[in-house]
Motif scaffolding. Structure first.
Motif, PDB file in Angstrom:
ATOM      1  N   GLN A   1       0.823  -1.209   0.000  1.00 38.27           N
ATOM      2  CA  GLN A   1       0.000   0.000   0.000  1.00 38.27           C
ATOM      3  C   GLN A   1       0.859   1.261   0.000  1.00 38.27           C
ATOM      4  O   GLN A   1       0.556   2.233  -0.708  1.00 38.27           O
ATOM      5  CB  GLN A   1      -0.928  -0.040   1.216  1.00 38.27           C
ATOM      6  CG  GLN A   1      -1.962  -1.150   1.116  1.00 38.27           C
ATOM      7  CD  GLN A   1      -2.577  -1.523   2.451  1.00 38.27           C
ATOM      8  OE1 GLN A   1      -2.135  -1.060   3.513  1.00 38.27           O
ATOM      9  NE2 GLN A   1      -3.592  -2.374   2.422  1.00 38.27           N
TER      10      GLN A   1
ATOM     11  N   HIS B   1      -2.232  10.542   2.473  1.00 41.94           N
ATOM     12  CA  HIS B   1      -1.737   9.340   1.805  1.00 41.94           C
ATOM     13  C   HIS B   1      -1.367   9.511   0.335  1.00 41.94           C
ATOM     14  O   HIS B   1      -0.560   8.738  -0.185  1.00 41.94           O
ATOM     15  CB  HIS B   1      -2.786   8.222   1.908  1.00 41.94           C
ATOM     16  CG  HIS B   1      -3.134   7.851   3.309  1.00 41.94           C
ATOM     17  ND1 HIS B   1      -2.251   7.195   4.147  1.00 41.94           N
ATOM     18  CD2 HIS B   1      -4.269   8.050   4.029  1.00 41.94           C
ATOM     19  CE1 HIS B   1      -2.831   6.997   5.323  1.00 41.94           C
ATOM     20  NE2 HIS B   1      -4.055   7.496   5.277  1.00 41.94           N
ATOM     21  N   LEU B   2      -1.985  10.474  -0.377  1.00 39.71           N
ATOM     22  CA  LEU B   2      -1.881  10.476  -1.831  1.00 39.71           C
ATOM     23  C   LEU B   2      -1.214  11.714  -2.420  1.00 39.71           C
ATOM     24  O   LEU B   2      -1.181  11.870  -3.636  1.00 39.71           O
ATOM     25  CB  LEU B   2      -3.290  10.307  -2.437  1.00 39.71           C
ATOM     26  CG  LEU B   2      -4.036   9.047  -1.992  1.00 39.71           C
ATOM     27  CD1 LEU B   2      -5.481   9.091  -2.477  1.00 39.71           C
ATOM     28  CD2 LEU B   2      -3.348   7.791  -2.499  1.00 39.71           C
TER      29      LEU B   2
ATOM     30  N   GLN C   1      -8.436  -1.153  -7.941  1.00 38.49           N
ATOM     31  CA  GLN C   1      -8.858   0.208  -7.616  1.00 38.49           C
ATOM     32  C   GLN C   1      -9.149   1.039  -8.873  1.00 38.49           C
ATOM     33  O   GLN C   1      -9.463   2.227  -8.772  1.00 38.49           O
ATOM     34  CB  GLN C   1      -7.774   0.902  -6.781  1.00 38.49           C
ATOM     35  CG  GLN C   1      -7.493   0.249  -5.433  1.00 38.49           C
ATOM     36  CD  GLN C   1      -8.639   0.383  -4.455  1.00 38.49           C
ATOM     37  OE1 GLN C   1      -9.548   1.188  -4.642  1.00 38.49           O
ATOM     38  NE2 GLN C   1      -8.606  -0.400  -3.383  1.00 38.49           N
TER      39      GLN C   1
ATOM     40  N   LEU D   1     -10.292   3.891  -4.683  1.00 38.52           N
ATOM     41  CA  LEU D   1      -9.322   4.980  -4.670  1.00 38.52           C
ATOM     42  C   LEU D   1      -9.577   5.965  -5.811  1.00 38.52           C
ATOM     43  O   LEU D   1      -9.308   7.155  -5.684  1.00 38.52           O
ATOM     44  CB  LEU D   1      -7.902   4.426  -4.790  1.00 38.52           C
ATOM     45  CG  LEU D   1      -7.236   3.914  -3.510  1.00 38.52           C
ATOM     46  CD1 LEU D   1      -5.850   3.383  -3.810  1.00 38.52           C
ATOM     47  CD2 LEU D   1      -7.170   5.008  -2.453  1.00 38.52           C
ATOM     48  N   ARG D   2     -10.094   5.472  -6.931  1.00 36.38           N
ATOM     49  CA  ARG D   2     -10.362   6.370  -8.059  1.00 36.38           C
ATOM     50  C   ARG D   2     -11.324   7.473  -7.662  1.00 36.38           C
ATOM     51  O   ARG D   2     -11.152   8.634  -8.053  1.00 36.38           O
ATOM     52  CB  ARG D   2     -10.926   5.592  -9.253  1.00 36.38           C
ATOM     53  CG  ARG D   2     -11.132   6.458 -10.482  1.00 36.38           C
ATOM     54  CD  ARG D   2     -11.710   5.693 -11.640  1.00 36.38           C
ATOM     55  NE  ARG D   2     -13.051   5.209 -11.361  1.00 36.38           N
ATOM     56  CZ  ARG D   2     -13.897   4.759 -12.290  1.00 36.38           C
ATOM     57  NH1 ARG D   2     -13.522   4.728 -13.557  1.00 36.38           N
ATOM     58  NH2 ARG D   2     -15.091   4.319 -11.980  1.00 36.38           N
TER      59      ARG D   2
ATOM     60  N   PHE E   1       0.732   4.259  -2.802  1.00 40.27           N
ATOM     61  CA  PHE E   1       0.510   5.659  -2.445  1.00 40.27           C
ATOM     62  C   PHE E   1       1.620   6.550  -2.998  1.00 40.27           C
ATOM     63  O   PHE E   1       1.360   7.639  -3.528  1.00 40.27           O
ATOM     64  CB  PHE E   1       0.441   5.825  -0.925  1.00 40.27           C
ATOM     65  CG  PHE E   1      -0.760   5.172  -0.286  1.00 40.27           C
ATOM     66  CD1 PHE E   1      -1.890   4.880  -1.027  1.00 40.27           C
ATOM     67  CD2 PHE E   1      -0.756   4.860   1.065  1.00 40.27           C
ATOM     68  CE1 PHE E   1      -2.998   4.280  -0.447  1.00 40.27           C
ATOM     69  CE2 PHE E   1      -1.850   4.267   1.655  1.00 40.27           C
ATOM     70  CZ  PHE E   1      -2.982   3.973   0.909  1.00 40.27           C
TER      71      PHE E   1
ATOM     72  N   ILE F   1     -11.609   1.367   2.020  1.00 36.48           N
ATOM     73  CA  ILE F   1     -11.433   1.457   0.571  1.00 36.48           C
ATOM     74  C   ILE F   1     -10.435   0.423   0.074  1.00 36.48           C
ATOM     75  O   ILE F   1     -10.654  -0.249  -0.937  1.00 36.48           O
ATOM     76  CB  ILE F   1     -10.993   2.885   0.192  1.00 36.48           C
ATOM     77  CG1 ILE F   1     -12.169   3.851   0.390  1.00 36.48           C
ATOM     78  CG2 ILE F   1     -10.478   2.952  -1.242  1.00 36.48           C
ATOM     79  CD1 ILE F   1     -11.788   5.308   0.328  1.00 36.48           C
ATOM     80  N   LEU F   2      -9.340   0.276   0.794  1.00 38.45           N
ATOM     81  CA  LEU F   2      -8.328  -0.709   0.403  1.00 38.45           C
ATOM     82  C   LEU F   2      -8.871  -2.130   0.520  1.00 38.45           C
ATOM     83  O   LEU F   2      -8.468  -3.027  -0.224  1.00 38.45           O
ATOM     84  CB  LEU F   2      -7.076  -0.546   1.264  1.00 38.45           C
ATOM     85  CG  LEU F   2      -6.299   0.760   1.050  1.00 38.45           C
ATOM     86  CD1 LEU F   2      -5.186   0.891   2.080  1.00 38.45           C
ATOM     87  CD2 LEU F   2      -5.727   0.830  -0.361  1.00 38.45           C
TER      88      LEU F   2
ATOM     89  N   ILE G   1      -9.430   9.975  -5.494  1.00 40.42           N
ATOM     90  CA  ILE G   1      -8.472  10.745  -6.299  1.00 40.42           C
ATOM     91  C   ILE G   1      -9.197  11.789  -7.144  1.00 40.42           C
ATOM     92  O   ILE G   1      -8.702  12.912  -7.323  1.00 40.42           O
ATOM     93  CB  ILE G   1      -7.623   9.799  -7.174  1.00 40.42           C
ATOM     94  CG1 ILE G   1      -6.717   8.940  -6.279  1.00 40.42           C
ATOM     95  CG2 ILE G   1      -6.772  10.588  -8.163  1.00 40.42           C
ATOM     96  CD1 ILE G   1      -6.000   7.822  -7.019  1.00 40.42           C
TER      97      ILE G   1
ATOM     98  N   MET H   1      -9.882   4.990   4.614  1.00 44.41           N
ATOM     99  CA  MET H   1      -8.877   4.459   3.700  1.00 44.41           C
ATOM    100  C   MET H   1      -8.764   2.945   3.854  1.00 44.41           C
ATOM    101  O   MET H   1      -8.653   2.209   2.869  1.00 44.41           O
ATOM    102  CB  MET H   1      -7.524   5.125   3.938  1.00 44.41           C
ATOM    103  CG  MET H   1      -6.400   4.555   3.069  1.00 44.41           C
ATOM    104  SD  MET H   1      -6.716   4.703   1.277  1.00 44.41           S
ATOM    105  CE  MET H   1      -6.150   6.378   0.982  1.00 44.41           C
TER     106      MET H   1
ATOM    107  N   ASN I   1     -12.340  -0.699  -6.028  1.00 48.77           N
ATOM    108  CA  ASN I   1     -13.265   0.126  -6.786  1.00 48.77           C
ATOM    109  C   ASN I   1     -14.508  -0.669  -7.171  1.00 48.77           C
ATOM    110  O   ASN I   1     -14.417  -1.782  -7.675  1.00 48.77           O
ATOM    111  CB  ASN I   1     -12.573   0.648  -8.054  1.00 48.77           C
ATOM    112  CG  ASN I   1     -13.381   1.726  -8.734  1.00 48.77           C
ATOM    113  OD1 ASN I   1     -13.739   2.725  -8.126  1.00 48.77           O
ATOM    114  ND2 ASN I   1     -13.666   1.521 -10.005  1.00 48.77           N
TER     115      ASN I   1
END
Length: 423
Positions: free
Chosen positions: A5, A286-287, A42, A240-241, A9, A327-328, A244, A324, A332
């Protein structure tokens, strides 16, 4: 976060924010097949691929294969944009106002829009233009994406917010509303009113050589954020999309001044202020979202190391970390979720037995082909779906223990949703 992960990231950060890679040291013993799988789950494979091919020596044997994937991603994106352009022209030539949502309207905030994956073309028309638009598309070769009976069911039932069509291998989602009930009737009605009003103020967006009609900036941001919330309330799950997309919108449009003068009140009026803060903070932690942005920390900018440390441990940071992790775990559109997770989702998303039955009804219609074909069976779709979950639950090795686990997951997710204050 584990090494896999952390690597992902860092790759996202370097790819999106064009920062120096000097500070990025790859963890040892990375399984690049696992990295590839996670990026795929994702739906963000296109974002870091070019950076990885150019900069990660460990990928020497994979570079040719992944370079082909980069070009394939761009080719698919181009195909969708060409199809979108033809769709928009058809509607505009027939005096039907249209706005592109999600997709290219989100991609335009990326440094390289064609690396943002798109699976279909989502577009919005006024509710009163929906039937006219549908008939025009059918006359011009746009067919049901699913079987005809399912598509017709969507048209007959006003509670369905969109219908899917397909032409030349591209799927199109024709929307008459943003989504099914997500935040509660009153808040949903406010958002729908903003969208209908927004159809009077369409702007022109552009990515590369492609222009398209879209909602004005503020409303476009609301829709990107609302898309996250929609998936917190569905079995499909947030990826994650989605995060983002919001992070890139924030980076381009929502500095501290814009937040204070425009977005804070605007989003608060539709109960999305806290969600905006949490998911932007996630991007910041994180991103790679600019750490100087103060509004998503819930505080004024830190002036001492102690204040900075406190910000990393406050309730916003904790909630961002918890989301997070969810999500992980899901991927997606719930790519990693099992049928059991879908069942647990029905438990946590609904506040009472009536809304739960409504969710079961919609899922039952999706999974029960006979009900889609025969109107007489449709009222029983909720019972079919209940039986479907029961069969899967009883088929587990320890059904009672599994049910308790589902309830625990449900209660935990309810707490996470409370933290977003979306009602």
């Amino acid at each position: 976060m584990n090494n896999l992960q952390t690597t992902i990231f860092k790759l996202i950060n370097l790819s999106l924010h064009q920062s120096s890679g000097a500070e990025f040291k790859l963890p040892e013993n990375i399984d690049w097949d696992q990295v590839f799988e996670e990026l795929s789950d994702q739906s963000i494979l296109g974002i870091p691929l070019e950076y990885m091919v150019k900069n990660v020596d460990a990928l020497e044997e994979l570079k040719q294969e992944w370079t082909v994937m980069v070009y394939s991603q761009v080719a698919e994106w181009t195909k969708l944009m060409e199809a979108q352009t033809k769709l928009v022209k058809l509607l505009q030539d027939n005096d039907i106002p249209v706005a592109i949502i999600k997709g290219s309207a989100a991609a335009m905030n990326y440094p390289k829009p064609d690396y943002r994956s798109m699976g279909d073309v989502d577009f919005f028309v006024r509710a009163q233009d929906f039937d006219k638009t549908y008939e025009l598309l059918r006359e011009n070769g746009y067919d049901f994406a699913a079987d005809a009976s399912k598509g017709q069911m969507h048209l007959e039932d006003e509670k369905y917010h969109h219908v899917e069509l397909k032409k030349n291998g591209v799927t199109f989602e024709l929307h008459r509303r943003m989504s099914d009930t997500v935040q509660g009737k009153e808040t949903d009605a406010k958002i729908e009113a903003l969208i209908q009003e927004g159809m009077d103020h369409i702007e022109t967006g552009q990515v590369g050589e492609y222009e398209f009609p879209m909602f004005e900036e503020k409303l476009n941001g609301l829709i990107i954020l609302r898309h996250i919330i929609q998936h917190t309330g569905q079995s499909k799950g947030v990826g994650l999309r989605h995060v983002i997309d919001w992070m890139q919108f924030v980076e381009k449009h929502v500095d501290d001044r814009a937040w204070q003068e425009t977005y804070e009140q605007y989003l608060d009026e539709v109960s999305l202020k806290d969600a905006a803060i949490v998911f932007a903070r996630m991007g910041q932690m994180h991103l790679g979202l600019d750490k100087s942005i103060a509004w998503c920390k819930g505080t004024t900018p830190a002036t001492t190391l102690r204040e900075a440390a406190e910000q990393e441990q406050n309730e916003i940071a904790k909630l961002a970390t918890a989301w997070m992790e969810q999500i992980l775990a899901s991927g997606n559109f719930g790519a990693k979720q099992t049928a059991a997770d879908e069942g647990a989702g029905v438990l946590y998303r609904n506040k009472n037995v009536f809304t739960m039955i409504g969710s079961l009804q919609r899922l039952g219609l999706t999974h029960w082909e006979a009900a889609r074909k025969h109107k007489a069976l449709r009222p029983l779709a909720w019972a079919y779906q209940t039986g479907r979950y029961a069969r899967k639950g009883l088929g587990r090795k320890n059904p009672i223990k599994s049910l308790k686990s589902d309830m625990d997951k449900s209660n935990y997710k309810k707490e996470l949703l409370k933290g977003l204050k979306i009602d």
